[in-house]
Motif scaffolding. Sequence first.
Motif, PDB file in Angstrom:
ATOM      1  N   ARG A   1       0.854  -1.193   0.000  1.00 16.52           N
ATOM      2  CA  ARG A   1       0.000   0.000   0.000  1.00 16.52           C
ATOM      3  C   ARG A   1       0.891   1.244   0.000  1.00 16.52           C
ATOM      4  NH1 ARG A   1      -5.592  -1.217   1.071  1.00 16.52           N
ATOM      5  NH2 ARG A   1      -5.738  -3.486   0.782  1.00 16.52           N
TER       6      ARG A   1
ATOM      7  N   ARG B   1      -3.286   6.375   0.814  1.00 18.72           N
ATOM      8  CA  ARG B   1      -3.946   6.347   2.117  1.00 18.72           C
ATOM      9  C   ARG B   1      -5.012   7.439   2.209  1.00 18.72           C
ATOM     10  NH1 ARG B   1       0.672   6.562   6.517  1.00 18.72           N
ATOM     11  NH2 ARG B   1       1.642   7.902   4.979  1.00 18.72           N
TER      12      ARG B   1
ATOM     13  N   PHE C   1      -6.034   2.659   7.459  1.00 15.48           N
ATOM     14  CA  PHE C   1      -7.305   1.928   7.440  1.00 15.48           C
ATOM     15  C   PHE C   1      -8.459   2.925   7.585  1.00 15.48           C
ATOM     16  CE2 PHE C   1      -4.040  -0.743   9.440  1.00 15.48           C
ATOM     17  CZ  PHE C   1      -4.019  -1.832   8.567  1.00 15.48           C
TER      18      PHE C   1
ATOM     19  N   ASN D   1     -11.317  -2.113   3.672  1.00 17.23           N
ATOM     20  CA  ASN D   1     -10.050  -1.662   4.268  1.00 17.23           C
ATOM     21  C   ASN D   1     -10.302  -1.217   5.707  1.00 17.23           C
ATOM     22  OD1 ASN D   1      -7.382  -0.876   4.596  1.00 17.23           O
ATOM     23  ND2 ASN D   1      -7.697   1.137   3.665  1.00 17.23           N
TER      24      ASN D   1
ATOM     25  N   HIS E   1      -5.942  -5.076   9.304  1.00 25.58           N
ATOM     26  CA  HIS E   1      -5.127  -6.197   8.841  1.00 25.58           C
ATOM     27  C   HIS E   1      -4.681  -6.966  10.073  1.00 25.58           C
ATOM     28  CE1 HIS E   1      -2.517  -8.649   6.410  1.00 25.58           C
ATOM     29  NE2 HIS E   1      -1.494  -8.366   7.192  1.00 25.58           N
TER      30      HIS E   1
END
Length: 257
Positions: free
Chosen positions: A15, A20, A34, A44, A47
């Motif tokens: 990423r 972002r 996120f 998203n 993780h």
Amino acid sequence: MSATTHPLTPQVDVRRTDDRFKTRIDWLDSKHSFSFGHHRNPNNTHHGLLLVSNDDVVLPGAGFDTHPHRDMEIVTWVLQGSLVHQDSEGNTGVLYPGLAQRMSAGTGILHSERNDSWRTQGGPSHDEPVRFIQMWIPPDERGIQPGYEQRELDDGLLRGGLVPVASGMDKHNGDAAIRIQNRDAALHAARLDVGGSVTVPDAPFVHLFVARGNVDLEGAGPLAEGDAARLTGTGGQKLTADSEAEVLIWEMHATIR
């Protein structure tokens, strides 16, 4: 939260920093790895166990005024400048590079985070922004007693390889700088000279964030400052610095249901 073990389909998901979510107001420049605040993407949200990884820059004299948290382990790592923490449990601290901080929100806590250390330490005001990475993971148990911990890590230690900064895992008992209330997660940090390298932990879920500089991840290629790699079902790759660099790596042995 549910325990997850191998085998998982090996995957490295890179990423880039420009992809972002971003929040920019007059005193704050924040990048979110996120979904966060009004930035929502159902694909998203996290993780592994990592729910929040925010890269915040706050101007002097400003910051996050008193606000609540509950049932969350919050780890803060400062990269530049200083950040003043105050909370409803009576904890006060000035965070700076190399000082790890953990706040367990538990049953509920109020806190503020501001770039105004002169108001607590005296002396003249300064004009240096503070940049810090704030990361959230859920605790093993809800409704625990709120808590706070901070500890300084020596620069020489951080330059000697991956260091467990915050961990709830038994294998880091006594080694991690600060203890978090999650037995399946650990945050590692390293400062790398040009050509220096570390090995990425082997875990079902790994989140690698390049906090400063440029690195090369074996099998994935170059990562610039602000880039991240989300590893699933794989680990053990060599990470090599192409410049002076600082990396933050979450090793996680469970994921959020």
